[in-house]
Design a protein around this motif. Structure first.
Motif, PDB file in Angstrom:
ATOM      1  N   LYS A  66      -1.723 -46.271  -8.245  1.00  0.00           N
ATOM      2  CA  LYS A  66      -1.390 -46.211  -6.867  1.00  0.00           C
ATOM      3  C   LYS A  66      -1.304 -44.757  -6.407  1.00  0.00           C
ATOM      4  O   LYS A  66      -1.020 -43.997  -7.252  1.00  0.00           O
ATOM      5  CB  LYS A  66       0.090 -46.754  -6.553  1.00  0.00           C
ATOM      6  CG  LYS A  66       0.639 -46.872  -5.107  1.00  0.00           C
ATOM      7  CD  LYS A  66       1.794 -47.528  -5.234  1.00  0.00           C
ATOM      8  CE  LYS A  66       2.545 -47.419  -3.672  1.00  0.00           C
ATOM      9  NZ  LYS A  66       3.954 -47.958  -3.411  1.00  0.00           N
ATOM     10  N   ASN A 114      -2.239 -41.910  -2.500  1.00  0.00           N
ATOM     11  CA  ASN A 114      -2.422 -41.830  -1.082  1.00  0.00           C
ATOM     12  C   ASN A 114      -4.100 -41.812  -0.742  1.00  0.00           C
ATOM     13  O   ASN A 114      -4.886 -41.641  -1.573  1.00  0.00           O
ATOM     14  CB  ASN A 114      -2.135 -40.215  -0.694  1.00  0.00           C
ATOM     15  CG  ASN A 114      -2.021 -40.198   0.788  1.00  0.00           C
ATOM     16  OD1 ASN A 114      -3.104 -39.968   1.414  1.00  0.00           O
ATOM     17  ND2 ASN A 114      -0.948 -40.105   1.506  1.00  0.00           N
ATOM     18  N   LEU A 115      -4.160 -42.691   0.112  1.00  0.00           N
ATOM     19  CA  LEU A 115      -5.463 -43.125   0.601  1.00  0.00           C
ATOM     20  C   LEU A 115      -6.532 -41.883   0.978  1.00  0.00           C
ATOM     21  O   LEU A 115      -7.614 -41.875   0.307  1.00  0.00           O
ATOM     22  CB  LEU A 115      -5.415 -43.736   2.042  1.00  0.00           C
ATOM     23  CG  LEU A 115      -6.860 -44.482   2.507  1.00  0.00           C
ATOM     24  CD1 LEU A 115      -7.428 -45.621   1.510  1.00  0.00           C
ATOM     25  CD2 LEU A 115      -6.466 -45.035   3.944  1.00  0.00           C
ATOM     26  N   ASP A 126      -8.568 -40.408  -2.155  1.00  0.00           N
ATOM     27  CA  ASP A 126      -9.800 -41.253  -2.792  1.00  0.00           C
ATOM     28  C   ASP A 126      -9.478 -41.339  -4.265  1.00  0.00           C
ATOM     29  O   ASP A 126     -10.174 -40.943  -5.311  1.00  0.00           O
ATOM     30  CB  ASP A 126     -11.010 -40.373  -2.645  1.00  0.00           C
ATOM     31  CG  ASP A 126     -12.257 -41.067  -2.612  1.00  0.00           C
ATOM     32  OD1 ASP A 126     -12.210 -42.128  -2.878  1.00  0.00           O
ATOM     33  OD2 ASP A 126     -13.321 -40.400  -2.556  1.00  0.00           O
ATOM     34  N   GLN A 184      -9.454 -44.189  -5.924  1.00  0.00           N
ATOM     35  CA  GLN A 184     -10.765 -45.075  -6.568  1.00  0.00           C
ATOM     36  C   GLN A 184     -11.868 -44.220  -7.030  1.00  0.00           C
ATOM     37  O   GLN A 184     -12.081 -44.246  -8.389  1.00  0.00           O
ATOM     38  CB  GLN A 184     -11.307 -45.926  -5.630  1.00  0.00           C
ATOM     39  CG  GLN A 184     -12.052 -46.945  -6.399  1.00  0.00           C
ATOM     40  CD  GLN A 184     -12.960 -48.204  -5.437  1.00  0.00           C
ATOM     41  OE1 GLN A 184     -12.190 -48.286  -4.220  1.00  0.00           O
ATOM     42  NE2 GLN A 184     -14.003 -48.597  -5.793  1.00  0.00           N
ATOM     43  N   ARG A 225      -8.232 -54.528  -4.901  1.00  0.00           N
ATOM     44  CA  ARG A 225      -7.797 -53.352  -3.969  1.00  0.00           C
ATOM     45  C   ARG A 225      -6.889 -53.623  -2.927  1.00  0.00           C
ATOM     46  O   ARG A 225      -6.891 -54.613  -2.219  1.00  0.00           O
ATOM     47  CB  ARG A 225      -9.052 -52.692  -3.356  1.00  0.00           C
ATOM     48  CG  ARG A 225      -9.609 -51.621  -4.257  1.00  0.00           C
ATOM     49  CD  ARG A 225     -11.036 -51.380  -3.628  1.00  0.00           C
ATOM     50  NE  ARG A 225     -12.014 -52.357  -3.201  1.00  0.00           N
ATOM     51  CZ  ARG A 225     -13.314 -51.905  -2.617  1.00  0.00           C
ATOM     52  NH1 ARG A 225     -13.631 -50.556  -2.366  1.00  0.00           N
ATOM     53  NH2 ARG A 225     -14.024 -52.819  -2.267  1.00  0.00           N
ATOM     54  N   ARG A 244      -4.268 -52.260   0.486  1.00  0.00           N
ATOM     55  CA  ARG A 244      -3.891 -51.035   1.012  1.00  0.00           C
ATOM     56  C   ARG A 244      -2.549 -51.076   1.651  1.00  0.00           C
ATOM     57  O   ARG A 244      -2.210 -52.552   2.398  1.00  0.00           O
ATOM     58  CB  ARG A 244      -4.752 -50.823   2.329  1.00  0.00           C
ATOM     59  CG  ARG A 244      -4.562 -49.607   3.044  1.00  0.00           C
ATOM     60  CD  ARG A 244      -5.559 -49.303   4.075  1.00  0.00           C
ATOM     61  NE  ARG A 244      -4.980 -48.157   5.009  1.00  0.00           N
ATOM     62  CZ  ARG A 244      -5.842 -47.846   6.264  1.00  0.00           C
ATOM     63  NH1 ARG A 244      -7.062 -48.426   6.295  1.00  0.00           N
ATOM     64  NH2 ARG A 244      -5.174 -46.948   6.720  1.00  0.00           N
ATOM     65  N   SER A 254      -0.247 -49.437   4.548  1.00  0.00           N
ATOM     66  CA  SER A 254      -0.115 -48.160   5.274  1.00  0.00           C
ATOM     67  C   SER A 254      -1.180 -47.003   4.925  1.00  0.00           C
ATOM     68  O   SER A 254      -2.319 -47.433   4.777  1.00  0.00           O
ATOM     69  CB  SER A 254       1.379 -47.669   5.336  1.00  0.00           C
ATOM     70  OG  SER A 254       1.278 -46.575   6.348  1.00  0.00           O
ATOM     71  N   ASP A 255      -0.517 -45.891   4.392  1.00  0.00           N
ATOM     72  CA  ASP A 255      -1.562 -44.956   4.221  1.00  0.00           C
ATOM     73  C   ASP A 255      -1.733 -44.782   2.531  1.00  0.00           C
ATOM     74  O   ASP A 255      -2.000 -44.027   1.913  1.00  0.00           O
ATOM     75  CB  ASP A 255      -1.001 -43.499   4.410  1.00  0.00           C
ATOM     76  CG  ASP A 255       0.432 -43.042   3.792  1.00  0.00           C
ATOM     77  OD1 ASP A 255       1.249 -44.230   3.337  1.00  0.00           O
ATOM     78  OD2 ASP A 255       0.904 -41.928   4.056  1.00  0.00           O
ATOM     79  N   GLN A 256      -0.953 -45.922   1.835  1.00  0.00           N
ATOM     80  CA  GLN A 256      -1.089 -45.943   0.322  1.00  0.00           C
ATOM     81  C   GLN A 256      -2.066 -47.143   0.025  1.00  0.00           C
ATOM     82  O   GLN A 256      -2.474 -48.002   0.641  1.00  0.00           O
ATOM     83  CB  GLN A 256       0.201 -46.540  -0.188  1.00  0.00           C
ATOM     84  CG  GLN A 256       1.272 -45.525   0.047  1.00  0.00           C
ATOM     85  CD  GLN A 256       1.028 -44.154  -0.875  1.00  0.00           C
ATOM     86  OE1 GLN A 256       1.145 -44.148  -2.125  1.00  0.00           O
ATOM     87  NE2 GLN A 256       1.137 -42.860  -0.480  1.00  0.00           N
ATOM     88  N   VAL A 257      -2.620 -47.021  -1.168  1.00  0.00           N
ATOM     89  CA  VAL A 257      -3.934 -47.793  -1.759  1.00  0.00           C
ATOM     90  C   VAL A 257      -3.576 -48.032  -3.122  1.00  0.00           C
ATOM     91  O   VAL A 257      -3.000 -47.228  -4.091  1.00  0.00           O
ATOM     92  CB  VAL A 257      -5.123 -47.233  -1.686  1.00  0.00           C
ATOM     93  CG1 VAL A 257      -5.231 -45.885  -2.499  1.00  0.00           C
ATOM     94  CG2 VAL A 257      -6.109 -48.299  -1.978  1.00  0.00           C
TER      95      VAL A 257
END
Length: 211
Positions: free
Chosen positions: A146, A148-149, A152, A154, A173, A175, A177-180
């Motif tokens: 986990k 921050n988007l 990057d 991934q 995958r 998402r 909010s701004d987390q992935v």
């Protein structure tokens, strides 16, 4: 030899050989341990004896034929699914094999039953070392990361996976909010997996790890 004494010998041999296999299972902390394996061997022996008595010369396998079916239900009870693999299959197979040993003793095949018990112990106690060696060459783990988007996560994680000579399959995958949150199934040598996990633990772009 007196018939009653012969029956006692068969019961004691069933307890002995079942107990030896059960001691190995108990030592490894398995679900079917010492007493359980003894009872399986003893019960199979007794059912086989009763089958020959009740069925007579015309149908001596009347009861014994159902031991294999019945023991299958007992073996299924020790199999359970963990997070990454199915556990208890070896113990279930041990139950099945010990039942065969008990049937052999009940049928009067002492030498064959003794040899079978020794081979069962050999498979459980000795071949487990080779199993671990084989397993170390191609282990499989579920890896969750986990972050921050904008980081990057991934791409960076997959680069680390390739750098450690591992194979990966993207599973999920998510998402928020701004987390992935991304989940992979990764495979490879145990040393490479450990090196990758250590590297991922130190990576600043990963905020949470599960593996």
């Amino acid at each position: 030899m007196d018939f009653d004494f012969e029956i006692l010998i068969r019961f004691l041999l069933a307890i002995l050989w079942g107990g030896l296999v059960g001691a190995e299972r108990e030592y490894r902390g398995k679900a079917a341990g010492f007493r359980t394996t003894i009872l399986i061997s003893f019960g199979s022996c007794f059912f086989t004896l009763m089958s020959s008595v009740i069925g007579g010369t015309g149908n001596p396998d009347r009861i014994a034929a159902n031991i294999v079916t019945g023991i299958g239900f007992l073996g299924a009870g020790v199999i359970f699914r963990g997070e990454n693999r199915v556990n208890g299959i070896t113990t279930a197979a041990s139950i099945w094999a010990v039942a065969a040993v008990g049937m052999g003793i009940g049928g009067g095949y002492y030498f064959a039953a003794g040899c079978a018990s020794v081979l069962i112990l050999f498979v459980l106690a000795v071949l487990s070392f080779f199993e671990r060696q084989i397993d170390s060459f191609n282990q499989s783990r579920t890896f969750l990361a986990k972050g921050n988007l904008a980081a990057d996560i991934q791409y960076n994680c997959e680069q680390m996976i390739k750098a450690n000579k591992l194979r990966a399959k993207l599973l999920k995958r998510i998402r928020e909010s701004d987390q992935v949150i991304i989940t992979w199934q990764i495979q490879g040598h145990s040393k490479n997996l450990e090196a990758f996990v250590d590297q991922a633990m130190k990576a600043e772009f990963i905020e949470r790890i599960e593996c």
